[in-house]
Design an enzyme around this catalytic site. Structure first.
Site, short mmCIF file in Angstrom:
data_model
loop_
_atom_site.label_atom_id
_atom_site.label_comp_id
_atom_site.label_asym_id
_atom_site.label_seq_id
_atom_site.Cartn_x
_atom_site.Cartn_y
_atom_site.Cartn_z
CE LYS A 27 -5.79 2.03 -1.05
NZ LYS A 27 -6.56 2.09 0.54
CE1 TYR A 82 -2.93 3.21 0.45
CE2 TYR A 82 -3.26 2.55 2.91
CZ TYR A 82 -3.42 3.26 1.67
OH TYR A 82 -4.36 4.43 1.88
#
Length: 287
Positions: free
Chosen positions: A163, A135
């Site tokens: 992400k 992330y």
């Protein structure tokens, strides 16, 4: 493992005393999976107010999510932090509870080098056997996982996706250079369609709490080759994408959910609830 195109970073519902509302936790899950068409749920991410949840609350959230999902959606546990050793500990505990994957945010505040980032994620990934999703959110962490570092990490067998909120240029570089099968998600709702256009697989979303069906429709239109319709839907949804982030997340989306009759309570300090005037603006987004 396929996490689908639309992943929702789920809020954590609180009662009037700002304790986790466990009965409502299950109802929110049902609403996101059955009504808003979420393919997977991130539990205890930033949108779930992870900075102010205790470890006990996080572990209970992971357990509750796995138990209640019953295979209807993949459960992704937010176990990353700026402490590698603690991230390993929490990741191992989450794995024991049966989560499908881990979401590991870039270490914030201490701002490691690219080599430090690589070693951090490598150490956590090698401590578990389940899939890991990186992330990257430089606006919150003050550090960017460079495209080349992500590409390097994609060679580790159980690091399967990222992400990334660093924009389309970086997404494009990752898509082009990552290991075969590595999937790229945008973490910015307003970038969903642009990200798909450069090869991203999907979105890890906040807005999908309230417009998940519409987002899934936009994604499907694009995938089916109806780019003009997808672009039209993107334009219609853009004010909501932007409007839900005019105050620190998740205060606006929690207000929007409460407005819809999905009771999720307020936010824990240092976040504060939206004002009455701000609430009127949020309501206007859905008028």
């Amino acid at each position: 493992m396929d996490f689908g195109r639309l992943v929702t970073a789920m809020i954590t519902p609180f009662d009037e005393n700002l304790n986790v509302d466990w009965a409502q936790f299950e109802k929110v899950m049902d609403y996101l999976i059955d009504d808003q068409q979420s393919d997977s749920l991130v539990i205890c991410g930033t949108t779930g107010e992870s900075p102010t949840l205790t470890e006990e609350e996080k572990l209970q959230s992971f357990k509750a999510a796995v138990t209640h999902a019953r295979g209807r959606a993949k459960i992704i546990a937010g176990t990353g932090s700026y402490d590698t050793a603690h991230s390993i500990h929490l990741s191992k505990e989450a794995e024991k509870l049966g989560v499908d994957a881990l979401l590991l945010v870039a270490p914030y505040y201490n701002r490691p080098t690219q080599e430090g980032l690589y070693q951090h994620f490598k150490a956590i990934a090698e401590s578990v056997s389940i899939p890991v999703i990186l992330y990257n959110v430089p606006g919150r962490t003050s550090v960017n996982i460079d495209a080349q570092t992500t590409i390097r990490l994609s060679q580790i067998p159980n690091i399967v996706a990222t992400k990334d909120c660093a924009g389309t240029d970086q997404l494009t570089q990752i898509v082009s250079g990552a290991a075969s099968g590595f999937r790229v998600y945008t973490g910015d709702d307003s970038m969903t369609l642009p990200a798909l256009s450069v090869g991203a697989y999907g979105v890890v979303s906040v807005a999908s709490h309230v417009i998940g069906k519409e987002m899934k429709n936009m994604i499907n239109c694009y995938l089916q080759g109806n780019v003009q319709e997808a672009a039209k839907l993107h334009g219609q949804l853009l004010p909501i994408f932007s409007g839900l982030f005019f105050r620190p997340n998740p205060a606006p989306v929690k207000y929007a959910l409460n407005l819809r009759g999905v009771s999720v309570g307020g936010v824990r300090l240092p976040l504060v609830d939206v004002t009455e005037q701000e609430g009127q603006f949020i309501a206007s987004l859905f008028a």
